[in-house]
Design a protein around this motif. Structure first.
Motif, PDB file in Angstrom:
ATOM      1  N   MET A 153      -0.698  -5.628   5.124  1.00  0.00           N
ATOM      2  CA  MET A 153      -0.475  -5.139   3.768  1.00  0.00           C
ATOM      3  C   MET A 153       0.987  -4.841   3.483  1.00  0.00           C
ATOM      4  O   MET A 153       1.426  -4.913   2.335  1.00  0.00           O
ATOM      5  N   SER A 154       1.760  -4.508   4.522  1.00  0.00           N
ATOM      6  CA  SER A 154       3.185  -4.233   4.313  1.00  0.00           C
ATOM      7  C   SER A 154       3.943  -5.482   3.874  1.00  0.00           C
ATOM      8  O   SER A 154       4.982  -5.394   3.226  1.00  0.00           O
ATOM      9  N   GLY A 155       3.416  -6.666   4.241  1.00  0.00           N
ATOM     10  CA  GLY A 155       4.115  -7.902   3.916  1.00  0.00           C
ATOM     11  C   GLY A 155       5.335  -8.129   4.771  1.00  0.00           C
ATOM     12  O   GLY A 155       6.154  -9.006   4.492  1.00  0.00           O
ATOM     13  N   ILE A 156       5.492  -7.333   5.833  1.00  0.00           N
ATOM     14  CA  ILE A 156       6.635  -7.452   6.737  1.00  0.00           C
ATOM     15  C   ILE A 156       6.119  -7.896   8.101  1.00  0.00           C
ATOM     16  O   ILE A 156       5.155  -7.341   8.615  1.00  0.00           O
ATOM     17  N   GLY A 157       6.752  -8.888   8.684  1.00  0.00           N
ATOM     18  CA  GLY A 157       6.435  -9.236  10.054  1.00  0.00           C
ATOM     19  C   GLY A 157       5.069  -9.840  10.254  1.00  0.00           C
ATOM     20  O   GLY A 157       4.332  -9.418  11.147  1.00  0.00           O
ATOM     21  N   ILE A 158       4.679 -10.801   9.422  1.00  0.00           N
ATOM     22  CA  ILE A 158       3.425 -11.507   9.648  1.00  0.00           C
ATOM     23  C   ILE A 158       3.381 -12.005  11.085  1.00  0.00           C
ATOM     24  O   ILE A 158       4.392 -12.424  11.653  1.00  0.00           O
ATOM     25  N   LEU A 188     -13.088  -6.126  10.922  1.00  0.00           N
ATOM     26  CA  LEU A 188     -12.821  -4.869  10.213  1.00  0.00           C
ATOM     27  C   LEU A 188     -11.511  -4.874   9.433  1.00  0.00           C
ATOM     28  O   LEU A 188     -11.285  -3.986   8.603  1.00  0.00           O
ATOM     29  N   ILE A 189     -10.650  -5.843   9.682  1.00  0.00           N
ATOM     30  CA  ILE A 189      -9.335  -5.843   9.032  1.00  0.00           C
ATOM     31  C   ILE A 189      -9.467  -5.884   7.512  1.00  0.00           C
ATOM     32  O   ILE A 189      -8.849  -5.082   6.793  1.00  0.00           O
ATOM     33  N   GLN A 190     -10.256  -6.818   6.992  1.00  0.00           N
ATOM     34  CA  GLN A 190     -10.381  -6.950   5.543  1.00  0.00           C
ATOM     35  C   GLN A 190     -11.012  -5.707   4.904  1.00  0.00           C
ATOM     36  O   GLN A 190     -10.509  -5.226   3.880  1.00  0.00           O
ATOM     37  N   PRO A 191     -12.096  -5.131   5.469  1.00  0.00           N
ATOM     38  CA  PRO A 191     -12.617  -3.878   4.891  1.00  0.00           C
ATOM     39  C   PRO A 191     -11.602  -2.745   4.906  1.00  0.00           C
ATOM     40  O   PRO A 191     -11.536  -1.956   3.956  1.00  0.00           O
ATOM     41  N   ASN A 247      -7.732   0.817   2.053  1.00  0.00           N
ATOM     42  CA  ASN A 247      -6.375   1.280   1.779  1.00  0.00           C
ATOM     43  C   ASN A 247      -5.997   1.091   0.311  1.00  0.00           C
ATOM     44  O   ASN A 247      -5.270   1.905  -0.265  1.00  0.00           O
ATOM     45  N   GLN A 248      -6.459   0.003  -0.287  1.00  0.00           N
ATOM     46  CA  GLN A 248      -6.157  -0.240  -1.697  1.00  0.00           C
ATOM     47  C   GLN A 248      -6.895   0.737  -2.609  1.00  0.00           C
ATOM     48  O   GLN A 248      -6.311   1.288  -3.539  1.00  0.00           O
ATOM     49  N   ARG A 249      -8.175   0.947  -2.343  1.00  0.00           N
ATOM     50  CA  ARG A 249      -8.999   1.760  -3.234  1.00  0.00           C
ATOM     51  C   ARG A 249      -8.786   3.252  -3.054  1.00  0.00           C
ATOM     52  O   ARG A 249      -8.734   4.011  -4.018  1.00  0.00           O
ATOM     53  N   VAL A 250      -8.667   3.695  -1.802  1.00  0.00           N
ATOM     54  CA  VAL A 250      -8.585   5.125  -1.523  1.00  0.00           C
ATOM     55  C   VAL A 250      -7.149   5.625  -1.517  1.00  0.00           C
ATOM     56  O   VAL A 250      -6.846   6.679  -2.092  1.00  0.00           O
ATOM     57  N   PHE A 251      -6.249   4.869  -0.876  1.00  0.00           N
ATOM     58  CA  PHE A 251      -4.865   5.326  -0.730  1.00  0.00           C
ATOM     59  C   PHE A 251      -3.896   4.659  -1.702  1.00  0.00           C
ATOM     60  O   PHE A 251      -2.716   5.001  -1.739  1.00  0.00           O
ATOM     61  N   GLY A 252      -4.384   3.694  -2.472  1.00  0.00           N
ATOM     62  CA  GLY A 252      -3.543   3.048  -3.480  1.00  0.00           C
ATOM     63  C   GLY A 252      -2.432   2.184  -2.926  1.00  0.00           C
ATOM     64  O   GLY A 252      -1.408   1.991  -3.593  1.00  0.00           O
ATOM     65  N   LEU A 253      -2.605   1.647  -1.715  1.00  0.00           N
ATOM     66  CA  LEU A 253      -1.576   0.786  -1.127  1.00  0.00           C
ATOM     67  C   LEU A 253      -1.668  -0.623  -1.703  1.00  0.00           C
ATOM     68  O   LEU A 253      -2.763  -1.153  -1.876  1.00  0.00           O
ATOM     69  N   ASP A 254      -0.524  -1.208  -2.012  1.00  0.00           N
ATOM     70  CA  ASP A 254      -0.482  -2.591  -2.478  1.00  0.00           C
ATOM     71  C   ASP A 254      -0.561  -3.534  -1.292  1.00  0.00           C
ATOM     72  O   ASP A 254      -0.024  -3.251  -0.218  1.00  0.00           O
ATOM     73  N   ASN A 255      -1.223  -4.673  -1.486  1.00  0.00           N
ATOM     74  CA  ASN A 255      -1.356  -5.659  -0.417  1.00  0.00           C
ATOM     75  C   ASN A 255      -0.271  -6.719  -0.574  1.00  0.00           C
ATOM     76  O   ASN A 255      -0.486  -7.771  -1.144  1.00  0.00           O
ATOM     77  N   HIS A 256       0.914  -6.414  -0.043  1.00  0.00           N
ATOM     78  CA  HIS A 256       2.027  -7.368  -0.112  1.00  0.00           C
ATOM     79  C   HIS A 256       1.800  -8.552   0.802  1.00  0.00           C
ATOM     80  O   HIS A 256       2.445  -9.584   0.648  1.00  0.00           O
ATOM     81  N   GLY A 257       0.898  -8.427   1.761  1.00  0.00           N
ATOM     82  CA  GLY A 257       0.627  -9.519   2.685  1.00  0.00           C
ATOM     83  C   GLY A 257       0.058 -10.737   1.999  1.00  0.00           C
ATOM     84  O   GLY A 257       0.263 -11.864   2.455  1.00  0.00           O
ATOM     85  N   LEU A 258      -0.667 -10.551   0.906  1.00  0.00           N
ATOM     86  CA  LEU A 258      -1.213 -11.688   0.165  1.00  0.00           C
ATOM     87  C   LEU A 258      -0.102 -12.545  -0.401  1.00  0.00           C
ATOM     88  O   LEU A 258      -0.180 -13.768  -0.429  1.00  0.00           O
ATOM     89  N   VAL A 259       0.959 -11.901  -0.865  1.00  0.00           N
ATOM     90  CA  VAL A 259       2.108 -12.631  -1.406  1.00  0.00           C
ATOM     91  C   VAL A 259       2.783 -13.439  -0.326  1.00  0.00           C
ATOM     92  O   VAL A 259       3.139 -14.603  -0.505  1.00  0.00           O
ATOM     93  N   VAL A 260       2.956 -12.812   0.862  1.00  0.00           N
ATOM     94  CA  VAL A 260       3.593 -13.505   1.979  1.00  0.00           C
ATOM     95  C   VAL A 260       2.765 -14.703   2.408  1.00  0.00           C
ATOM     96  O   VAL A 260       3.287 -15.790   2.655  1.00  0.00           O
TER      97      VAL A 260
END
Length: 220
Positions: A124-129, A183-186, A191-204
């Protein structure tokens, strides 16, 4: 010059993911039930060479990055190498901790959760795939393989080579392949729904899977 707030936030998610994943991988090793394919290979290499897990994993990353770069005629990328080196080095340090008070089965179960959640944060960080996933993405694009088939194929190669070198394989390895990957995808959705984290990994991922013709070529 300080990092922009958004950039610093993504870096924090990335580092938290690396620490969390390394803690889980260390518990896999201490449980003595078997480890993931990458650590099977790394520990197998350590049976023959006086290296560390960090250096062994970084070497695997270098090979994967080289394959990806040549295959796609692009310049090698650095962040996947850093991810493998960082996570591997953290595992080297965490292996010094005494976890004997926790039952082996408990270490395995906790290791599954930590590895899955750490992987979700890194993605999700989009850093270091992960370097292996660069090769997997290319396989899915060029050969039209399903992602899980390509990923399983790459992990199978690491697992077999590691096992032949003397790396540990067991029920923990099976748990990693089934439960951690599952379990990674759940966890990303959580993280998106509860903690509001953006999934930058999709962009990468979309960027790395773009057609070769539209990307920067080596020497051009």
């Amino acid at each position: 010059m300080p990092l922009p707030r958004v950039q610093a936030g993504r870096l924090g998610v990335y580092l938290a993911g690396c620490v969390t994943f390394a803690a889980g991988a260390t518990l896999f090793i201490h449980s003595d039930y078997g480890v993931d394919p990458l650590d099977t290979l790394a520990l197998g290499v350590l049976e023959h060479l006086p290296l560390t897990i960090g250096i062994a994993q970084a070497s695997v990353a270098a090979v994967c990055i080289a394959i990806w770069a040549v295959w796609n005629r692009r310049r090698p990328v650095i962040s996947p190498f850093v991810t493998f080196l960082l996570c591997g080095s953290l595992i080297d340090l965490m292996r010094l901790a005494d976890t004997s008070l926790v039952p082996r089965a408990g270490q395995l179960a906790l290791g599954v959760l930590l590895c899955a959640y750490g992987s979700a944060l890194i993605i999700m960080s989009g850093i270091g795939i992960r370097a292996m996933d660069l090769v997997v993405i290319t396989m899915t694009r060029r050969w039209r393989w399903p992602f899980w088939v390509a990923k399983a194929s790459v992990e199978a190669v690491l697992l077999v080579v590691g096992w032949l070198l003397g790396g540990p394989v067991g029920v923990g390895t099976l748990c990693f392949l089934i439960f951690v990957d599952g379990l990674i995808q759940p966890f990303m959705a959580l993280n998106q729904r509860v903690f509001g984290l953006d999934n930058h990994g999709l962009v990468v991922a979309r960027s790395e899977s773009a057609p070769v013709e539209s990307t920067t070529r080596i020497g051009g």
